[in-house]
Design a protein around this motif. Structure first.
Motif, PDB file in Angstrom:
ATOM      1  N   ASN A 182       0.810  -1.219   0.000  1.00  0.00           N
ATOM      2  CA  ASN A 182       0.000   0.000   0.000  1.00  0.00           C
ATOM      3  C   ASN A 182       0.844   1.271   0.000  1.00  0.00           C
ATOM      4  OD1 ASN A 182      -2.533  -1.390   0.152  1.00  0.00           O
ATOM      5  ND2 ASN A 182      -2.096  -1.804   2.318  1.00  0.00           N
ATOM      6  N   ALA A 183       2.172   1.128  -0.029  1.00  0.00           N
ATOM      7  CA  ALA A 183       3.067   2.293   0.029  1.00  0.00           C
ATOM      8  C   ALA A 183       3.799   2.461  -1.295  1.00  0.00           C
ATOM      9  CB  ALA A 183       4.066   2.130   1.171  1.00  0.00           C
ATOM     10  N   ASN A 184       4.231   3.675  -1.563  1.00  0.00           N
ATOM     11  CA  ASN A 184       5.021   3.959  -2.756  1.00  0.00           C
ATOM     12  C   ASN A 184       6.520   3.872  -2.498  1.00  0.00           C
ATOM     13  OD1 ASN A 184       2.743   4.529  -4.383  1.00  0.00           O
ATOM     14  ND2 ASN A 184       2.622   6.599  -3.509  1.00  0.00           N
ATOM     15  N   ASN A 185       6.905   4.025  -1.244  1.00  0.00           N
ATOM     16  CA  ASN A 185       8.317   3.945  -0.885  1.00  0.00           C
ATOM     17  C   ASN A 185       8.429   3.628   0.592  1.00  0.00           C
ATOM     18  OD1 ASN A 185       8.272   6.652   0.561  1.00  0.00           O
ATOM     19  ND2 ASN A 185       7.775   7.301  -1.527  1.00  0.00           N
ATOM     20  N   ALA A 186       9.654   3.318   0.996  1.00  0.00           N
ATOM     21  CA  ALA A 186       9.883   2.995   2.405  1.00  0.00           C
ATOM     22  C   ALA A 186      11.372   3.090   2.679  1.00  0.00           C
ATOM     23  CB  ALA A 186       9.357   1.594   2.737  1.00  0.00           C
ATOM     24  N   SER A 187      11.735   3.070   3.954  1.00  0.00           N
ATOM     25  CA  SER A 187      13.148   3.091   4.344  1.00  0.00           C
ATOM     26  C   SER A 187      13.357   2.173   5.536  1.00  0.00           C
ATOM     27  CB  SER A 187      13.596   4.510   4.692  1.00  0.00           C
ATOM     28  OG  SER A 187      12.948   4.975   5.866  1.00  0.00           O
ATOM     29  N   THR A 188      14.593   1.747   5.707  1.00  0.00           N
ATOM     30  CA  THR A 188      14.939   0.899   6.840  1.00  0.00           C
ATOM     31  C   THR A 188      16.342   1.251   7.312  1.00  0.00           C
ATOM     32  OG1 THR A 188      15.147  -1.396   7.619  1.00  0.00           O
ATOM     33  CG2 THR A 188      15.778  -0.952   5.336  1.00  0.00           C
ATOM     34  N   PRO A 189      16.585   1.348   8.632  1.00  0.00           N
ATOM     35  CA  PRO A 189      17.895   1.751   9.138  1.00  0.00           C
ATOM     36  C   PRO A 189      18.764   0.549   9.524  1.00  0.00           C
ATOM     37  CG  PRO A 189      16.302   1.895  10.893  1.00  0.00           C
ATOM     38  CD  PRO A 189      15.549   1.377   9.687  1.00  0.00           C
ATOM     39  N   HIS A 190      20.064   0.813   9.623  1.00  0.00           N
ATOM     40  CA  HIS A 190      21.006  -0.180  10.153  1.00  0.00           C
ATOM     41  C   HIS A 190      22.169   0.580  10.773  1.00  0.00           C
ATOM     42  CE1 HIS A 190      23.180  -3.984  10.507  1.00  0.00           C
ATOM     43  NE2 HIS A 190      24.261  -3.355  10.035  1.00  0.00           N
ATOM     44  N   THR A 191      22.590   0.153  11.932  1.00  0.00           N
ATOM     45  CA  THR A 191      23.710   0.796  12.628  1.00  0.00           C
ATOM     46  C   THR A 191      24.888  -0.168  12.689  1.00  0.00           C
ATOM     47  OG1 THR A 191      22.208   2.145  13.959  1.00  0.00           O
ATOM     48  CG2 THR A 191      24.472   1.899  14.752  1.00  0.00           C
ATOM     49  N   TYR A 192      26.033   0.296  12.217  1.00  0.00           N
ATOM     50  CA  TYR A 192      27.248  -0.506  12.239  1.00  0.00           C
ATOM     51  C   TYR A 192      27.956  -0.345  13.579  1.00  0.00           C
ATOM     52  CZ  TYR A 192      26.752  -1.170   7.214  1.00  0.00           C
ATOM     53  OH  TYR A 192      26.306  -1.517   5.966  1.00  0.00           O
ATOM     54  N   ALA A 193      28.573  -1.410  14.000  1.00  0.00           N
ATOM     55  CA  ALA A 193      29.282  -1.381  15.280  1.00  0.00           C
ATOM     56  C   ALA A 193      30.574  -0.588  15.192  1.00  0.00           C
ATOM     57  CB  ALA A 193      29.565  -2.818  15.751  1.00  0.00           C
ATOM     58  N   VAL A 194      31.173  -0.597  13.993  1.00  0.00           N
ATOM     59  CA  VAL A 194      32.484   0.035  13.832  1.00  0.00           C
ATOM     60  C   VAL A 194      32.427   0.950  12.603  1.00  0.00           C
ATOM     61  CG1 VAL A 194      34.955  -0.351  13.460  1.00  0.00           C
ATOM     62  CG2 VAL A 194      33.637  -1.965  14.858  1.00  0.00           C
ATOM     63  N   ASN A 195      33.017   2.113  12.718  1.00  0.00           N
ATOM     64  CA  ASN A 195      33.101   3.037  11.587  1.00  0.00           C
ATOM     65  C   ASN A 195      33.969   2.425  10.493  1.00  0.00           C
ATOM     66  OD1 ASN A 195      32.884   5.408  10.110  1.00  0.00           O
ATOM     67  ND2 ASN A 195      34.757   6.244  10.981  1.00  0.00           N
ATOM     68  N   GLY A 196      33.521   2.507   9.224  1.00  0.00           N
ATOM     69  CA  GLY A 196      34.299   1.921   8.142  1.00  0.00           C
ATOM     70  C   GLY A 196      33.575   2.011   6.819  1.00  0.00           C
ATOM     71  N   VAL A 197      34.126   1.289   5.825  1.00  0.00           N
ATOM     72  CA  VAL A 197      33.546   1.236   4.484  1.00  0.00           C
ATOM     73  C   VAL A 197      32.897  -0.129   4.302  1.00  0.00           C
ATOM     74  CG1 VAL A 197      34.006   1.360   2.020  1.00  0.00           C
ATOM     75  CG2 VAL A 197      35.280   2.830   3.596  1.00  0.00           C
ATOM     76  N   TYR A 198      31.650  -0.165   3.876  1.00  0.00           N
ATOM     77  CA  TYR A 198      30.899  -1.415   3.762  1.00  0.00           C
ATOM     78  C   TYR A 198      30.191  -1.468   2.409  1.00  0.00           C
ATOM     79  CZ  TYR A 198      31.575  -1.531   8.831  1.00  0.00           C
ATOM     80  OH  TYR A 198      32.130  -1.538  10.085  1.00  0.00           O
ATOM     81  N   ASP A 199      30.077  -2.721   1.886  1.00  0.00           N
ATOM     82  CA  ASP A 199      29.306  -2.967   0.672  1.00  0.00           C
ATOM     83  C   ASP A 199      27.972  -3.584   1.061  1.00  0.00           C
ATOM     84  OD1 ASP A 199      31.183  -2.000  -1.105  1.00  0.00           O
ATOM     85  OD2 ASP A 199      32.214  -3.912  -1.269  1.00  0.00           O
ATOM     86  N   ILE A 200      26.895  -2.870   0.764  1.00  0.00           N
ATOM     87  CA  ILE A 200      25.544  -3.353   1.069  1.00  0.00           C
ATOM     88  C   ILE A 200      24.974  -3.965  -0.204  1.00  0.00           C
ATOM     89  CG2 ILE A 200      23.241  -2.707   1.844  1.00  0.00           C
ATOM     90  CD1 ILE A 200      24.478  -0.290   3.231  1.00  0.00           C
ATOM     91  N   THR A 201      24.528  -5.234  -0.117  1.00  0.00           N
ATOM     92  CA  THR A 201      23.947  -5.920  -1.264  1.00  0.00           C
ATOM     93  C   THR A 201      22.453  -6.115  -1.016  1.00  0.00           C
ATOM     94  OG1 THR A 201      26.012  -7.067  -1.734  1.00  0.00           O
ATOM     95  CG2 THR A 201      24.014  -7.975  -2.715  1.00  0.00           C
ATOM     96  N   VAL A 202      21.640  -5.622  -1.976  1.00  0.00           N
ATOM     97  CA  VAL A 202      20.188  -5.739  -1.876  1.00  0.00           C
ATOM     98  C   VAL A 202      19.710  -6.584  -3.048  1.00  0.00           C
ATOM     99  CG1 VAL A 202      17.997  -4.507  -1.798  1.00  0.00           C
ATOM    100  CG2 VAL A 202      20.045  -3.477  -0.781  1.00  0.00           C
ATOM    101  N   THR A 203      18.985  -7.673  -2.752  1.00  0.00           N
ATOM    102  CA  THR A 203      18.473  -8.581  -3.775  1.00  0.00           C
ATOM    103  C   THR A 203      16.953  -8.588  -3.728  1.00  0.00           C
ATOM    104  OG1 THR A 203      20.420  -9.994  -3.572  1.00  0.00           O
ATOM    105  CG2 THR A 203      18.497 -10.939  -4.650  1.00  0.00           C
ATOM    106  N   GLY A 204      16.320  -8.357  -4.891  1.00  0.00           N
ATOM    107  CA  GLY A 204      14.869  -8.405  -4.958  1.00  0.00           C
ATOM    108  C   GLY A 204      14.372  -9.839  -4.895  1.00  0.00           C
ATOM    109  N   ILE A 205      13.270 -10.062  -4.156  1.00  0.00           N
ATOM    110  CA  ILE A 205      12.735 -11.408  -3.929  1.00  0.00           C
ATOM    111  C   ILE A 205      11.303 -11.485  -4.427  1.00  0.00           C
ATOM    112  CG2 ILE A 205      12.163 -13.151  -2.200  1.00  0.00           C
ATOM    113  CD1 ILE A 205      15.149 -12.720  -2.550  1.00  0.00           C
TER     114      ILE A 205
END
Length: 586
Positions: A182-205
């Motif tokens: 029923n929504a057009n968009n959405a968001s979700t948060p995540h907090t990392y334990a350590v400051n750094g550079v990360y690769d986030i992979t999102v796969t549609g299901i």
């Protein structure tokens, strides 16, 4: 990356709409897909390219069935079952399964036919529609907050997926984020334990669809932060009256950046800075700006998407500049003015034609800087520049009186003299290098009109119209840049012919009285006839100058008495007739 994802998704969605896939997707979200008559089932009825589907003979029709995976939706009852590619066609019995892989996006029908050869085609065939989508990525973008927090933002307008598997790249378990239909968009948060550079992979299901692994995933690289580094504003350049350009160090994708202006009442929003569109520079037009007279303060503000922390760049100020004509006579005297903020001011530099001309210690020109230019070629582009808080600020570049818009002072009036049947003008010197003189005349017409142009200092007017008793002249001139002067005072010449006829002449070649002629004047429809003592015509002319040289048919006429008859029209068009005698002396 987000722009590329959206671009490709838009193309795919358009293609899907063309073949009617949206409807098929909506109808196909079932745990196990069953054909129209229930004779066979499939594990999926849609998925991405390289979709592998397994069908099972359900036994509802107990006989053997012939199958065809790539059936033509436009010719469903065709009894030709193409065996190519391999596995496309064949037979199977109750409980048996067959598998096929679709490599090309499109809409297909799996069809089976009863091999008993009884009944109509509609009775013998059963179908299931298959939809194969092209590869594409979820529409998602990452934004960074302070304290090592990252937020993922999903745009559902381009996503047919039902949920998303998110691998945050830090070793934490993969998270399945379920779409709100029923929504057009959405968001979700995540907090990392350590400051750094990360690769986030999102796969549609596709929860009930097929072959999720072969649908492209999107990988987003993020750099978490605990605090925000202040943006660095490098340069402010005024482009024109209402446009200003800004240069800054590359801004970071994932944060929000705002260009702010202080018009004298505190900082306010001026423009949003997009890391994808304006990574290092932006030009902003604001019709309320007055860059010729007013100076403005600017800064860049950075904040995280959570708006929990922010940082500002150093403040820089624009420079207002203008010019005006102080005086023009034998030189062109231009006043140059400037205005910028006095805060942290040290020095402002004045450039003409990109060359440093002068420097000043005042932020505003309480007294204009005046330069005496000897000609228009010295009216070159200029600008002011200063450095405050490490920010280079440059005014707009202006050229005094461009496009030949300078009005030059008038010259003296020309000298005019009646010489023979013409008027000779001697043109005065100009105050500035000459382009050309423009000569104006008033004659039988009551107004002055331009009659000629010249680059010479003398001009002979041979075009005075008939009936002109007085010819008056004015001049103006252009300089080498095309600037036009004001018009001079007028000078007039009385040109009514007052006939003067000599009583004798001496054509002996000493250049004194060598011609029998009339006095200077403009004679309209002039005719002069000369006869010898026996009444024979020896000379005639329609030109009052130079007259008769004392020869007849190439030989010298003898000394003696001769007669003349002269006719012409005067300035008032009245007819004049004169006759008489004169003596030729040798």
């Amino acid at each position: 990356m987000q722009s590329k994802v959206l671009y490709h998704l838009s193309k795919l969605i358009k293609k899907a709409a063309y073949v009617g896939l949206f409807l098929l997707i909506g109808l196909g979200l079932q745990a196990q897909e069953v054909s129209q008559k229930g004779w066979f089932s499939a594990d999926f009825d849609f998925g991405c390219r390289n979709l592998t589907i397994t069908i099972t003979h359900t036994g509802v029709n107990s006989g053997d069935l012939q199958f065809n995976f790539e059936g033509d939706p436009n010719d469903p009852f065709n009894l030709f079952f193409d065996p190519n590619p391999a596995g496309n066609s064949g037979n199977f019995s109750s409980g048996q399964t067959r598998t096929f892989t679709y490599t090309t996006p499109g809409t297909y029908i799996i069809r089976v036919v009863d091999l008993s050869n009884t009944g109509s085609p509609a009775d013998r065939f059963d179908f299931l529609t298959i939809t194969v989508l092209d590869r594409f990525s979820p529409s998602v973008a990452a934004r960074i907050c302070s304290n090592n927090e990252v937020r993922l933002f999903f745009d559902y307008a381009f996503d047919p997926f039902e949920s998303f598997d998110i691998d945050y790249g830090d070793g934490t378990p993969i998270v399945n984020f379920v779409k709100d239909v029923n929504a057009n968009n959405a968001s979700t948060p995540h907090t990392y334990a350590v400051n750094g550079v990360y690769d986030i992979t999102v796969t549609g299901i596709f929860s009930t669809g097929g072959n999720n692994a072969d649908c492209n995933s999107v990988t987003i690289r993020v750099s978490t932060l605990e605090t925000i580094d202040p943006p660095i504003l490098n340069a402010i350049t005024v482009v024109d009256q209402t446009n200003i350009s800004f240069d800054y160090d590359p801004i970071m994708d994932g944060l929000l950046y705002f260009l702010e202006i202080d018009r004298g009442n505190g900082f306010e929003a001026f423009a949003d800075l997009d890391p994808l569109i304006n990574p290092t520079t932006i030009t902003v037009e604001d019709l309320s700006l007055d860059n010729n007279q007013e100076t403005y303060d600017f800064r860049i503000r950075a904040t995280d998407i959570c708006n929990s922390i922010q940082a500002n760049s150093s403040t820089g100020s624009s420079i207002a500049t203008d010019f005006s004509l102080n005086n023009i006579d034998t030189t062109i005297d231009i006043d140059y003015t400037w205005n910028t903020s006095p805060d942290n001011f040290t020095q402002i530099d004045f450039f003409i034609n990109n060359t440093l001309s002068a420097s000043f210690n005042e932020p505003s020109s309480t007294i204009p800087h005046t330069i005496n230019h000897t000609n228009c070629a010295q009216l070159l582009p200029f600008f002011f520049q200063t450095v405050t808080n490490g920010i280079v600020s440059t005014s707009q570049t202006l050229t005094p009186f461009p496009n030949s818009s300078l009005v030059l002072p008038a010259t003296d009036a020309p000298l005019a003299e009646l010489v023979g049947g013409s008027i000779q003008l001697t043109l005065p010197n100009t105050n500035f290098p000459l382009g050309e003189y423009q000569i104006l005349r008033r004659d039988v017409n009551a107004t002055f009109n331009q009659i000629a142009t010249t680059t010479l200092s003398n001009y002979i007017d041979t075009t005075v119209p008939q009936g002109t008793a007085e010819a008056c002249y004015q001049i103006r001139y252009t300089d080498e840049c095309g600037n036009l002067s004001m018009i001079s005072q007028e000078v007039c010449v009385i040109i009514e012919a007052k006939l003067g006829i000599p009583t004798a002449f001496t054509p002996n070649g000493d250049n004194i009285n060598d011609f029998f002629t009339v006095t200077d004047g403009i004679y309209n429809n002039f005719q002069m006839l000369i006869y010898n003592r026996w009444g024979s015509l020896v000379f005639q002319t329609n030109n009052p100058s130079p007259g008769w040289n004392g020869t007849f048919e190439g030989t010298e006429a003898p000394s003696g008495s001769y007669s003349y008859r002269i006719t012409f029209q005067n300035a008032d068009n009245s007819r004049v007739n004169r006759s008489g005698t004169f003596v030729l002396i040798r």
